[in-house]
Design a protein around this motif. Structure first.
Motif, PDB file in Angstrom:
ATOM      1  N   SER A 129       0.858  -1.181   0.000  1.00  0.00           N
ATOM      2  CA  SER A 129       0.000   0.000   0.000  1.00  0.00           C
ATOM      3  C   SER A 129       0.892   1.229   0.000  1.00  0.00           C
ATOM      4  O   SER A 129       1.232   1.784   1.050  1.00  0.00           O
ATOM      5  CB  SER A 129      -0.926  -0.003   1.231  1.00  0.00           C
ATOM      6  N   THR A 130       1.291   1.641  -1.180  1.00  0.00           N
ATOM      7  CA  THR A 130       2.191   2.774  -1.344  1.00  0.00           C
ATOM      8  C   THR A 130       1.689   3.636  -2.494  1.00  0.00           C
ATOM      9  O   THR A 130       0.844   3.197  -3.281  1.00  0.00           O
ATOM     10  CB  THR A 130       3.619   2.282  -1.680  1.00  0.00           C
ATOM     11  N   PRO A 131       2.180   4.867  -2.611  1.00  0.00           N
ATOM     12  CA  PRO A 131       1.785   5.699  -3.749  1.00  0.00           C
ATOM     13  C   PRO A 131       2.099   5.040  -5.087  1.00  0.00           C
ATOM     14  O   PRO A 131       1.340   5.207  -6.059  1.00  0.00           O
ATOM     15  CB  PRO A 131       2.597   6.978  -3.548  1.00  0.00           C
ATOM     16  N   ILE A 132       3.175   4.270  -5.159  1.00  0.00           N
ATOM     17  CA  ILE A 132       3.522   3.606  -6.411  1.00  0.00           C
ATOM     18  C   ILE A 132       2.505   2.524  -6.745  1.00  0.00           C
ATOM     19  O   ILE A 132       2.045   2.407  -7.892  1.00  0.00           O
ATOM     20  CB  ILE A 132       4.948   3.009  -6.333  1.00  0.00           C
ATOM     21  N   GLY A 157      13.923   6.879 -16.852  1.00  0.00           N
ATOM     22  CA  GLY A 157      14.252   7.996 -15.980  1.00  0.00           C
ATOM     23  C   GLY A 157      13.106   8.411 -15.088  1.00  0.00           C
ATOM     24  O   GLY A 157      13.016   9.572 -14.662  1.00  0.00           O
ATOM     25  N   ALA A 158      12.199   7.468 -14.764  1.00  0.00           N
ATOM     26  CA  ALA A 158      11.003   7.782 -13.977  1.00  0.00           C
ATOM     27  C   ALA A 158      11.367   8.231 -12.567  1.00  0.00           C
ATOM     28  O   ALA A 158      12.282   7.678 -11.935  1.00  0.00           O
ATOM     29  CB  ALA A 158      10.098   6.562 -13.918  1.00  0.00           C
ATOM     30  N   ARG A 159      10.611   9.198 -12.047  1.00  0.00           N
ATOM     31  CA  ARG A 159      10.837   9.690 -10.683  1.00  0.00           C
ATOM     32  C   ARG A 159       9.558   9.699  -9.849  1.00  0.00           C
ATOM     33  O   ARG A 159       9.563   9.277  -8.709  1.00  0.00           O
ATOM     34  CB  ARG A 159      11.440  11.103 -10.730  1.00  0.00           C
ATOM     35  N   PRO A 161      15.544  -3.732 -10.819  1.00  0.00           N
ATOM     36  CA  PRO A 161      14.475  -2.776 -10.520  1.00  0.00           C
ATOM     37  C   PRO A 161      13.293  -2.953 -11.482  1.00  0.00           C
ATOM     38  O   PRO A 161      13.501  -3.196 -12.667  1.00  0.00           O
ATOM     39  CB  PRO A 161      15.148  -1.424 -10.731  1.00  0.00           C
ATOM     40  N   ALA A 162      12.100  -2.808 -10.957  1.00  0.00           N
ATOM     41  CA  ALA A 162      10.902  -2.996 -11.769  1.00  0.00           C
ATOM     42  C   ALA A 162      10.770  -1.884 -12.798  1.00  0.00           C
ATOM     43  O   ALA A 162      11.068  -0.715 -12.518  1.00  0.00           O
ATOM     44  CB  ALA A 162       9.672  -3.021 -10.868  1.00  0.00           C
ATOM     45  N   GLN A 188       3.648   8.109 -10.601  1.00  0.00           N
ATOM     46  CA  GLN A 188       2.951   7.896 -11.868  1.00  0.00           C
ATOM     47  C   GLN A 188       3.923   7.487 -12.975  1.00  0.00           C
ATOM     48  O   GLN A 188       3.631   6.612 -13.789  1.00  0.00           O
ATOM     49  CB  GLN A 188       2.196   9.171 -12.275  1.00  0.00           C
ATOM     50  N   GLU A 189       5.098   8.120 -13.002  1.00  0.00           N
ATOM     51  CA  GLU A 189       6.095   7.769 -14.006  1.00  0.00           C
ATOM     52  C   GLU A 189       6.646   6.363 -13.771  1.00  0.00           C
ATOM     53  O   GLU A 189       6.879   5.601 -14.714  1.00  0.00           O
ATOM     54  CB  GLU A 189       7.234   8.795 -13.993  1.00  0.00           C
ATOM     55  N   ILE A 190       6.843   6.010 -12.504  1.00  0.00           N
ATOM     56  CA  ILE A 190       7.315   4.662 -12.182  1.00  0.00           C
ATOM     57  C   ILE A 190       6.271   3.625 -12.584  1.00  0.00           C
ATOM     58  O   ILE A 190       6.594   2.568 -13.123  1.00  0.00           O
ATOM     59  CB  ILE A 190       7.647   4.559 -10.683  1.00  0.00           C
ATOM     60  N   ALA A 191       4.988   3.946 -12.332  1.00  0.00           N
ATOM     61  CA  ALA A 191       3.909   3.042 -12.745  1.00  0.00           C
ATOM     62  C   ALA A 191       3.921   2.856 -14.255  1.00  0.00           C
ATOM     63  O   ALA A 191       3.726   1.741 -14.761  1.00  0.00           O
ATOM     64  CB  ALA A 191       2.557   3.596 -12.288  1.00  0.00           C
ATOM     65  N   LEU A 192       4.158   3.937 -14.987  1.00  0.00           N
ATOM     66  CA  LEU A 192       4.224   3.848 -16.450  1.00  0.00           C
ATOM     67  C   LEU A 192       5.351   2.911 -16.881  1.00  0.00           C
ATOM     68  O   LEU A 192       5.166   2.071 -17.766  1.00  0.00           O
ATOM     69  CB  LEU A 192       4.441   5.243 -17.039  1.00  0.00           C
TER      70      LEU A 192
END
Length: 288
Positions: A122-125, A211-213, A205-206, A216-220
């Motif tokens: 349960s995290t923002p990511i 270059g996601a930070r 790393p998933a 939302q970018e990491i989810a993408l």
């Protein structure tokens, strides 16, 4: 009486992959008629009717191909000696060696269950991944076990990661994404003492390196890697019954390619096995 439509609905509800086949054109003489329909299951079995024995093997082989690649196909079954009809994107031409001389066109539509993405943490990511996965028409699960999941994303950021990875591996999940830095991810996997085959199923790393930070970018980046695994690497969209890869053989009488199975007409002559599209070809071969 259960209709093909009813059967297709049952398979959809039970999340079983199948191909829905519909005759869209029939040229006399042929036993099939426009509107005739059938479902083809991953083991190659056919329920319903879309043509006689000479066309059935071609339909089965093409249907299993559509289950593997997920693309719909228009199958044109033409009589031997017919005018050439070039293949086109989304279409395939095969020759019907039977003496009837008819031609049929069958639309094969693979019906694949919606891929299931299991989220752990349960995290923002994880929240961002859930939103994007739903937009991409994935079924998102945040509770329950990992059985039947297409992919599992572990985004607990240090909480319950090893247990989740071990459970996903034991459930047979082929794609597991661990949200962690390169160094911490390696430590987590080392502590699990995975086999080489198990480690290959865990991606950390998933996500793709874009270059996601932000979450939302990491989810993408994560969902891009999952989609690539499905579309490019051949990750099964749904866990369950594998699509049969049946042996193929060429009928020595008519030249038709047939799928070899328990019900395929067969003869062993001079120590060599031969398979046939129908009993008539087998009789002609053994008589000769």
């Amino acid at each position: 009486m259960t209709t093909i439509t009813d059967r297709a609905r049952e398979l959809t509800v039970s999340r079983e992959p199948f191909v829905h086949a519909t005759v869209v054109r029939a040229q006399e003489p042929t036993s099939a008629r426009p509107g005739d329909a059938a479902v083809i299951l991953p083991d190659g079995s056919i329920e319903g009717f879309v043509g006689g024995v000479c066309a059935e093997s071609s339909v089965r082989a093409a249907a299993l191909d559509t289950l593997r690649d997920g693309n719909a196909l228009l199958l044109r079954v033409l009589p031997d000696g017919a005018a050439t009809f070039p293949e086109a994107p989304g279409a395939r031409v095969v020759v019907n060696p039977c003496h009837s001389g008819g031609a049929i066109e069958i639309f094969l539509r693979p019906m694949l269950p919606t891929p299931v993405l299991r989220l752990v943490g349960s995290t923002p990511i994880s929240a961002a991944v859930a939103t994007l996965a739903a937009f991409l028409d994935f079924e998102v699960a945040t509770s329950g076990d990992h059985a039947g999941c297409t992919a599992v994303v572990v985004a607990g950021l240090g909480k319950g990661e090893q247990e989740a990875i071990r459970a996903a591996l034991d459930a047979g999940v082929e794609f597991i994404a661990l949200v962690a830095g390169r160094k911490r991810g390696a430590v987590v996997l080392d502590e699990l003492e995975l086999t080489d085959a198990e480690r290959a199923r865990v991606h950390t790393p998933a996500g793709l390196d874009i270059g996601a930070r932000t979450p939302q970018e990491i989810a993408l980046s994560i969902m891009a890697e999952v989609v690539r695994a499905i579309r490019v690497d051949g990750l099964a969209r749904c866990a369950g019954t594998p699509v049969a890869r049946q042996q193929q053989a060429v009928d020595p009488v008519c030249g038709m390619t047939v799928l070899v199975g328990p019900e395929t007409p067969h003869a062993r002559v001079d120590g060599q096995d031969h398979w046939f599209c129908c009993a008539g070809c087998r009789t002609s071969f053994t008589a000769a």
